[in-house]
Motif scaffolding. Structure first.
Motif, PDB file in Angstrom:
ATOM      1  N   GLY A  76     -57.724  26.419  11.649  1.00 38.99           N
ATOM      2  CA  GLY A  76     -58.664  25.683  10.816  1.00 38.99           C
ATOM      3  C   GLY A  76     -58.111  24.317  10.491  1.00 38.99           C
ATOM      4  N   SER A  77     -58.862  23.586   9.676  1.00 36.44           N
ATOM      5  CA  SER A  77     -58.426  22.236   9.329  1.00 36.44           C
ATOM      6  C   SER A  77     -58.877  21.896   7.908  1.00 36.44           C
ATOM      7  N   PHE A  78     -58.125  20.955   7.284  1.00 32.72           N
ATOM      8  CA  PHE A  78     -58.460  20.457   5.952  1.00 32.72           C
ATOM      9  C   PHE A  78     -58.752  18.982   6.092  1.00 32.72           C
ATOM     10  N   SER A  82     -62.324  19.479   1.923  1.00 34.96           N
ATOM     11  CA  SER A  82     -62.957  20.715   2.396  1.00 34.96           C
ATOM     12  C   SER A  82     -62.162  21.314   3.560  1.00 34.96           C
ATOM     13  N   VAL A  83     -62.325  22.617   3.676  1.00 32.04           N
ATOM     14  CA  VAL A  83     -61.648  23.381   4.714  1.00 32.04           C
ATOM     15  C   VAL A  83     -62.690  23.824   5.734  1.00 32.04           C
ATOM     16  N   CYS A 138     -63.176  22.719  -1.453  1.00 37.24           N
ATOM     17  CA  CYS A 138     -62.155  23.362  -2.279  1.00 37.24           C
ATOM     18  C   CYS A 138     -62.479  23.311  -3.769  1.00 37.24           C
ATOM     19  N   SER A 139     -63.151  22.273  -4.241  1.00 32.66           N
ATOM     20  CA  SER A 139     -63.363  22.126  -5.685  1.00 32.66           C
ATOM     21  C   SER A 139     -64.482  23.024  -6.229  1.00 32.66           C
ATOM     22  N   ILE A 140     -65.458  23.410  -5.388  1.00 32.31           N
ATOM     23  CA  ILE A 140     -66.614  24.152  -5.937  1.00 32.31           C
ATOM     24  C   ILE A 140     -67.027  25.391  -5.149  1.00 32.31           C
ATOM     25  N   GLY A 180     -55.882  29.378   0.918  1.00 35.74           N
ATOM     26  CA  GLY A 180     -54.550  29.105   1.455  1.00 35.74           C
ATOM     27  C   GLY A 180     -54.455  27.734   2.100  1.00 35.74           C
ATOM     28  N   MET A 181     -55.562  27.179   2.512  1.00 36.34           N
ATOM     29  CA  MET A 181     -55.565  25.846   3.137  1.00 36.34           C
ATOM     30  C   MET A 181     -55.933  24.750   2.155  1.00 36.34           C
ATOM     31  N   CYS A 182     -56.509  25.083   1.000  1.00 31.70           N
ATOM     32  CA  CYS A 182     -56.862  24.067  -0.007  1.00 31.70           C
ATOM     33  C   CYS A 182     -55.594  23.631  -0.731  1.00 31.70           C
ATOM     34  N   PRO A 183     -55.510  22.345  -1.048  1.00 29.11           N
ATOM     35  CA  PRO A 183     -54.324  21.877  -1.784  1.00 29.11           C
ATOM     36  C   PRO A 183     -54.317  22.462  -3.202  1.00 29.11           C
TER      37      PRO A 183
END
Length: 185
Positions: A76-78, A82-83, A138-140, A180-183
Motif C-alpha cells: 500500500g501507500s500513504f 490518506s492510505v 487517516c483523520s476521519i 499501521g500506515m497512518c502517521p
C-alpha cells in the motif's frame, strides 16, 4: 275407403327415432363431461407446473450475502493524509441459488472501497474472496458505525440486483492495516 277388418296394424316408428335421439344426447353429454374432466386435470397440472416454476424463479431471485473484511496487508501507500492499499473481502452466499458478484463498492467521508473488476461466481453456501482497493483518510476514516457495502450481483435468472451489507470497520483487518500506515499524531 277404410277397411277396418284388416289385422295387420303396425305401431308407428316414432319410438325408435326418439330413442336414437336420447342415446345421441347421452353420448354427447358423456363426451362433454369427459372433455371437462380431462380439461380440469390438465389445467390443474398446468397450474401446478406454473406455480412450481414461479416458486423456483422466486428462490433464484433471493440474494443473501455475508461480507467480511479480510487482511489488507498486501502492500500500500500513504499520500496526503490518506492510505491506499489492496484488500480482500470474504463473501459467503447464504442464498438458495448461485450468484455472480459483479461489483463491490462503498463510499462515505474518509473511506472508499471498490473491487478490482473481476467477477466472482459463488454457489449456494459457497465462499469466495474479492480483491478490493481501499482508501482511508487517516483523520476521519475510522468511525464506529458500519460501512454500507453495495454489491451488484447477477442471479441465476440472469438479472442484476443491487444489495447492501453493513461491514464493521472498527476492529477489522482493514482498520488495523490502514492504521499501521497512518502517521501517529
Amino acid at each position: 275407403m277404410i277397411d277396418l277388418d284388416e289385422q295387420n296394424h303396425q305401431p308407428a316408428k316414432s319410438g325408435t327415432t326418439t330413442h336414437d335421439r336420447l342415446m345421441a344426447r347421452r353420448k354427447m353429454t358423456l363426451r362433454l363431461v369427459a372433455a371437462f374432466v380431462v380439461g380440469v386435470v390438465l389445467g390443474g397440472f398446468g397450474v401446478s407446473q406454473l406455480r412450481d416454476s414461479r416458486d423456483q424463479r422466486e428462490r433464484n431471485a433471493v440474494v443473501a450475502l455475508v461480507a467480511l473484511p479480510q487482511s489488507a496487508n498486501l502492500g500500500g501507500s500513504f499520500s496526503e493524509g490518506s492510505v491506499q492499499l489492496p484488500g480482500q473481502l470474504m463473501l459467503i452466499n447464504a442464498g438458495p441459488a448461485p450468484i455472480t458478484v459483479r461489483a463491490v463498492q462503498a463510499e462515505r467521508p474518509g473511506v472508499v472501497v471498490r473491487n478490482t473488476g473481476q467477477l466472482r461466481l459463488l454457489p449456494p453456501g459457497g465462499t469466495g474472496q474479492v480483491l478490493v482497493e481501499l482508501r482511508f483518510e487517516c483523520s476521519i476514516a475510522f468511525q464506529p458505525e458500519p460501512l454500507s457495502l453495495r454489491l451488484s450481483v447477477e442471479t441465476d435468472d440472469k438479472r442484476v440486483r443491487e444489495v447492501t451489507y453493513p461491514v464493521a470497520l472498527a476492529g477489522s483487518d482493514w482498520e488495523r492495516d490502514a492504521l499501521g500506515m497512518c502517521p501517529r499524531g
